[in-house]
Design an enzyme around this catalytic site. Sequence first.
Site, PDB file in Angstrom:
ATOM      1  N   ASN A 160     107.636  42.700 -20.011  1.00 22.96           N
ATOM      2  CA  ASN A 160     107.039  41.365 -20.067  1.00 22.96           C
ATOM      3  C   ASN A 160     107.752  40.517 -19.017  1.00 22.96           C
ATOM      4  O   ASN A 160     108.831  39.997 -19.256  1.00 22.96           O
ATOM      5  CB  ASN A 160     107.208  40.787 -21.477  1.00 22.96           C
ATOM      6  CG  ASN A 160     106.635  39.386 -21.602  1.00 22.96           C
ATOM      7  OD1 ASN A 160     106.139  38.807 -20.632  1.00 22.96           O
ATOM      8  ND2 ASN A 160     106.703  38.833 -22.794  1.00 22.96           N
ATOM      9  N   ASP A 217      96.750  39.085 -22.568  1.00 23.27           N
ATOM     10  CA  ASP A 217      96.827  38.067 -23.629  1.00 23.27           C
ATOM     11  C   ASP A 217      95.474  37.418 -23.905  1.00 23.27           C
ATOM     12  O   ASP A 217      95.258  36.851 -24.969  1.00 23.27           O
ATOM     13  CB  ASP A 217      97.790  36.947 -23.189  1.00 23.27           C
ATOM     14  CG  ASP A 217      99.150  37.084 -23.844  1.00 23.27           C
ATOM     15  OD1 ASP A 217      99.445  38.163 -24.382  1.00 23.27           O
ATOM     16  OD2 ASP A 217      99.910  36.106 -23.811  1.00 23.27           O
ATOM     17  N   ARG A 228     102.704  43.401 -20.257  1.00 21.90           N
ATOM     18  CA  ARG A 228     102.030  42.225 -20.811  1.00 21.90           C
ATOM     19  C   ARG A 228     101.520  41.377 -19.647  1.00 21.90           C
ATOM     20  O   ARG A 228     102.279  41.020 -18.751  1.00 21.90           O
ATOM     21  CB  ARG A 228     102.998  41.396 -21.644  1.00 21.90           C
ATOM     22  CG  ARG A 228     102.316  40.144 -22.195  1.00 21.90           C
ATOM     23  CD  ARG A 228     103.310  39.108 -22.639  1.00 21.90           C
ATOM     24  NE  ARG A 228     102.624  37.918 -23.123  1.00 21.90           N
ATOM     25  CZ  ARG A 228     103.114  36.698 -23.065  1.00 21.90           C
ATOM     26  NH1 ARG A 228     104.301  36.489 -22.535  1.00 21.90           N
ATOM     27  NH2 ARG A 228     102.433  35.679 -23.529  1.00 21.90           N
TER      28      ARG A 228
END
EC number: 2.7.2.1
Length: 400
Positions: free
Chosen positions: A10, A150, A91
Amino acid sequence: MSSKLVLVLNCGSSSLKFAIIDAVNGDEYLSGLAECFHLPEARIKWKMDGSKQEAALGAGAAHSEALNFIVNTILAQKPELSAQLTAIGHRIVHGGEKYTSSVVIDESVIQGIKDSASFAPLHNPAHLIGIAEALKSFPQLKDKNVAVFDTAFHQTMPEESYLYALPYSLYKEHGVRRYGAHGTSHFYVTQEAAKMLNKPVEELNIITCHLGNGGSVSAIRNGKCVDTSMGLTPLEGLVMGTRSGDIDPAIIFHLHDTLGMSVDQINKMLTKESGLLGLTEVTSDCRYVEDNYATKEDAKRAMDVYCHRLAKYIGSYTALMDGRLDAVVFTGGIGENAAMVRELSLGKLGVLGFEVDHERNLAARFGKSGFINKEGTRPAVVIPTNEELVIAQDASRLTA
């Protein structure tokens, strides 16, 4: 140790969170954070085999140095971890309209992440650096890198939820619409809530509240997202740590015309100097606000505005539930730990049948899940999120 180990990355603009997770059982073999990139105090902290370690990365270090350190120093202590990695999950904050689910990364996906960078200018460029460095550091996994967006979970929103009442050409030609964020977290707690409520996901009507330094609420109908509080960017919606959330857009013109503030100054104020920080004038930390609620005016002011906004969103999203709301779910650092936020917010929603059980509410903290409502009242539940596990599972599934 299974053969389904996934490295989860991330990458933020000034930090890199990393973990090695077993995608089958969720066991975590390594977790860590490299932070303060581009600064003299750039550092990396990690936990492996139960022991915590820390090291300086060198002045000005960034993503490249951090990944080098992970590969050549941390994983060198345990080469079998590297040897058993089967995939890398990234991510990605913003995938625009193009990505409705996770995808294996190739040149077209890299271009797609670039194309969405204007909607997440701090995050998407950092993700691209992370992908490039991962491809260099783990050449044996070059076709096993997966992007987990996301925004993907929110792509089921209907037009009436995602469109702004602006000239339609702005949407058609420039993609100006609601996209949302925290989708991976909202997805995870939706799956977990279905188990706790003993209902099939596709019959589940819930409102999920991911509350951390950033925060968003999502309306989930029949297991799918039908609305969410963050918008084109993660600035819209709830009161957050340093972000304002919803404001009258004309405030921007007022600040510019009356106070002579530049667009950059206003942008900085709304994203970095507002929210709990703006209201307390002391801190963006919700723990301060909770601890000092009874004794300090600034803390009470911030908490009251925060919970008022949250309760309004929960209340408004009940209108999208087709007459049946199964539960409200709290997750994220604040949602999982700030019992006061949950109690004050739901206390405003007695008209919907919510009644918080004080003892149950205090028990559901620090990583513990559980129902926090009084018996016989509308369910409210705390579920610790696990975005890393979702990323690991998606990466493993798509590269199997």
